[in-house]
Design an enzyme around this catalytic site. Structure first.
Site, mmCIF file in Angstrom:
data_model
loop_
_atom_site.group_PDB
_atom_site.id
_atom_site.type_symbol
_atom_site.label_atom_id
_atom_site.label_comp_id
_atom_site.label_asym_id
_atom_site.label_seq_id
_atom_site.Cartn_x
_atom_site.Cartn_y
_atom_site.Cartn_z
ATOM 1 N N ARG A 102 0.809 -1.219 0.000
ATOM 2 C CA ARG A 102 0.000 0.000 0.000
ATOM 3 C C ARG A 102 0.844 1.274 0.000
ATOM 4 N NH1 ARG A 102 -2.551 -3.968 2.930
ATOM 5 N NH2 ARG A 102 -4.723 -4.341 2.304
ATOM 6 N N HIS A 127 -0.661 -2.503 -4.608
ATOM 7 C CA HIS A 127 0.012 -3.343 -5.610
ATOM 8 C C HIS A 127 0.110 -2.669 -6.977
ATOM 9 C CE1 HIS A 127 0.234 -6.351 -2.647
ATOM 10 N NE2 HIS A 127 -0.978 -6.865 -2.772
ATOM 11 N N HIS A 201 2.716 -12.694 -5.252
ATOM 12 C CA HIS A 201 1.516 -12.771 -4.421
ATOM 13 C C HIS A 201 0.886 -14.166 -4.474
ATOM 14 C CE1 HIS A 201 -2.268 -11.409 -2.542
ATOM 15 N NE2 HIS A 201 -1.622 -10.295 -2.237
ATOM 16 N N ASP A 275 -2.593 -9.087 8.238
ATOM 17 C CA ASP A 275 -2.288 -8.418 6.975
ATOM 18 C C ASP A 275 -1.274 -7.325 7.294
ATOM 19 O OD1 ASP A 275 -2.213 -7.627 4.364
ATOM 20 O OD2 ASP A 275 -4.285 -6.911 4.251
ATOM 21 N N GLU A 341 4.851 -12.247 1.339
ATOM 22 C CA GLU A 341 5.513 -11.440 0.324
ATOM 23 C C GLU A 341 6.778 -10.785 0.881
ATOM 24 O OE1 GLU A 341 2.521 -8.765 -1.755
ATOM 25 O OE2 GLU A 341 1.401 -9.486 -0.012
#
Length: 384
Positions: A102, A127, A201, A275, A341
């Site tokens: 982000r 992304h 991803h 997240d 990631e």
């Protein structure tokens, strides 16, 4: 007839079990609406592992490997046709960039000039924007077989693409060897100062993407002392918060579902689960280091993830909402897979305290993110 020792040795070599070798096979995955073909390359080794990469999004479309009993299954979420990748994009196995993760409000500075990339995640950019690297057709530039099978794909992102400055040339290489190691390497160069943060991803369910078992039983270890807490929009606050005493402490192994629904941590509420970015280091390193270990007690499958990157974004599949049908014609639900990631920290261009030169790449420099999945299969449990 006299047979020399050298001849006997040669005969022995010829009659011995053949050495394992990895190979690469080309195919076509489908066509885009404009008629362009979408090439695919499948890498396979002699141990029953195969990896399929499609040129759309330079995406990992499948990874098939055996479990502890030898039963093979595809452990990467995704689709079996190009139409679904176009109609319901979910970043399945995609190469994400120019800037993975982000960016607050989609804005960032380079040399005192402000740039704007499309916002596609509430008020923020995610992304790379609305048409990031996962939504373009890459060119296959090389395919090879041998002890290591590999495919290299290329995309040239023009100056101004999604608002980013500079023409960026990106190579993505997937390589599978005889030791069940999959290495994904990204390299990029630019003709003008820009920002870059490219990652993969892939969604993993080690029980199989079509399994009724989700990923909440997967056991995870992350060797990080701290993480970057976020605000309600999942943008880092700038703090590096110790994991000790929190649900973010994976320095020792924990099942994901053991604490993911813990209502005592506001961070879990913000992310609807995990997240977040774990702080593995404070610099991009020339060599790889351990990022995470993941194992699935149900199947015996597991992997170690190694990379040269300082951050690990761990996402527990919180937004898989039961409206997507995957390759095995089963619905993907919340918590059915995880994503890991390797990258620099989210919103780095707007967070000077993070360092990494703000994610900047200059002409004459080469960006490099190399990650290796070391896949393993546990032994069958002993019979009683």
């Amino acid at each position: 007839m006299r047979i020399t020792f050298g001849a006997l040795a040669a005969i022995a070599m010829l009659t011995a079990s053949p050495a394992l070798a990895a190979d690469a096979k080309r195919s076509t995955f489908g066509k885009l609406p404009d008629g362009r073909a979408v090439p695919a390359v499948t890498l396979g080794n002699g141990r029953g592992v195969s990896v399929t990469v499609i040129a759309y999004g330079a995406s990992l479309q499948s990874l098939v490997m055996p479990d502890r009993t030898g039963k093979r299954a595809d452990i990467a979420l995704g689709y079996d046709n190009i139409a679904d990748y176009l109609d319901k994009p979910q970043y399945f196995g995609g190469t994400v960039g120019r800037f993975a993760n982000r960016i607050a409000k989609g804005r960032f500075p380079v040399d005192g000039h402000g740039y704007q990339t499309p916002v596609n995640n509430g008020p923020n950019s995610l992304h790379g924007g609305t048409a990031g690297f996962d939504k373009v057709l890459w060119e296959i530039v090389s395919v090879k077989s041998g002890p290591e099978a590999a495919v290299t794909l290329r995309y040239v992102s023009p100056d101004g693409d999604q608002g980013y400055p500079g023409t960026l040339t990106v190579d993505a290489t997937y390589a599978l060897d005889e030791k069940n190691q999959l290495t994904i390497e990204y390299r990029a160069t630019t003709d003008r100062a820009t920002i870059v943060n490219i990652s993969n991803h892939a969604y993993w369910n080690l029980s199989g993407e079509g399994s009724a078992n989700g990923a909440m039983g997967h056991v995870v270890t992350i060797p990080a002392q701290s993480y970057t807490p976020v605000d309600v929009g999942l943008i880092p606050t700038g703090e590096l918060r110790p994991v000790k005493g929190t649900v973010f402490d994976f320095r020792t192994p924990h099942a994901i579902g053991e604490r993911v629904r813990d209502g005592h941590d506001r961070q879990i509420e913000y992310g609807r689960g995990y997240d977040h970015n774990w702080v593995i280091g404070r610099a991009v390193t020339p060599t790889q280091h351990l990022m995470a270990r993941v194992s699935d007690p149900a199947s015996g499958r597991g992997f170690e993830l190694w990379s040269n990157q300082p951050g690990l974004q761990f996402y527990s599949g919180n937004f898989l909402d039961g409206t997507t049908m995957g390759k095995a014609k089963r619905i993907y639900r919340e918590g059915d897979a995880i994503v890991m990631e390797p990258q620099i920290f989210p919103d780095t261009p707007n967070q000077p305290s993070f360092g990494f030169n703000g994610g900047r790449l200059n002409p004459g420099e080469t960006y490099r993110n190399v990650m290796t999945y070391r896949f393993t299969t546990g032994q069958a449990p002993a019979k009683r």
